[in-house]
Design a protein around this motif. Structure first.
Motif: not given
Length: 316
Positions: A229-247
């Protein structure tokens, strides 16, 4: 009788009031350590649901997280908990962290709480730019007994990195402080947004280490209960959207919790979902997900099932 706050269980529908007054049901609900998503989710739920359910006394129980929640539900020490779907599945065998213990045949589904990613955080000036750069580094994997330790260890194992790091076990808040103070090189976190990461990002530049496509495929191949899945760029300050394992993570109840109590709690949670989500964003993801939960080998709680069927939300 156990000499703990669990001595009064929801199963007993213990009357705490004097004769003629309404009975109060005690619900011990396991979350996680402060700084973790589950901790704040349960805290918000206890506050908001109490406004509609004055006869249900929800006690927020601080735990290590998903693994401990599942184990304590199995032992009867909790009435509810936030638990990874993978842990529900493994507890039915039992295998993994539940091997040698009791089976989780008393676990009942209430709702999908959220889908959570697992990721590694370091400081922007650490020189660590990829997961492979964690070789030889001090990496905090979460507090003992937590689902975060379970997820982080699985992912590092799948990528062949677990034996190459110096693992540390500490609470989420302690890990954030330790990284900021240079005592560790990185820490792993499951679920987002996590307070420990949010707070660190407000004062320091952070990096969430990216996964390559091959690494994501390897994780899913090794452990099929993860999906990309993708963690949106709005999640943390300065962190771009990032693909990672989700559960997938579930709100789970012990089978002993009375049907009417669960039904009313579920109804109140959906009625107040906006308020819950205002308290913690993860509650905005809550949904029935009944078909997927039952694929894990455990049934839905009768109270939750009754609510979903009556409101046209049941999924076969």
């Amino acid at each position: 009788m156990r000499k703990t706050l669990f001595a009064v269980s929801a199963a007993a529908l213990t009357a705490l009031a004097s004769p003629g007054q309404a009975q109060s049901t005690e619900v011990a609900w396991g979350g996680s350590n402060p700084g973790g998503v589950m901790y704040y989710m349960v805290g918000v739920a206890g506050t908001e649901l109490a406004k509609d359910l004055p006869d249900v006394n929800i006690t927020q129980v601080t735990t290590g997280g998903s693994t401990e929640n599942a184990k304590r539900l199995i032992k009867g020490e909790l009435d509810m908990g936030i638990v990874y779907g993978s842990h529900v599945f493994m507890s039915q065998k039992p295998e993994g962290p539940f091997e040698g213990g009791g089976k989780g045949n008393m676990l009942r589904g209430v709702a999908m709480a959220y889908q959570g990613p697992t990721y590694f955080v370091t400081l922007g000036d650490s020189g660590i730019e990829s997961l492979d750069d964690l070789d030889g580094k001090k990496v905090a994997l979460g507090p003992p007994g937590s689902g975060t330790v379970f997820n982080c260890s699985n992912i590092l194992t799948a990528l062949g990195l677990l034996d190459s790091i110096e693992p540390q076990l500490m609470t989420f808040a302690d890990a954030g402080r330790a990284l900021g103070n240079g005592q560790i090189d990185a820490f792993c976190q499951s679920s987002s947004p996590a307070a420990a990461v949010t707070e660190l990002a407000e004062t320091r530049e952070i990096t969430v280490l990216p996964y390559s496509g091959d690494q994501l495929a390897k994780v899913a191949e090794t452990y099929p209960f993860y999906h990309t899945g993708t963690m949106p760029e709005t999640t943390y300050k300065g962190v771009p959207a990032t693909d990672m394992p989700f559960t997938t993570v579930y709100w789970v109840a012990h089978e002993r919790v009375p049907e009417d109590v669960v039904k009313r709690m579920v109804a109140a949670a959906y009625d107040k979902q906006d308020a819950l989500a205002a308290g913690h964003k993860a509650w905005g993801q809550m949904k029935p997900d009944t078909a997927n939960f039952r694929k894990l080998g455990a049934p839905m709680h009768p109270g939750a099932e009754a609510y979903y069927r009556e409101n046209g939300k049941w999924q076969d």
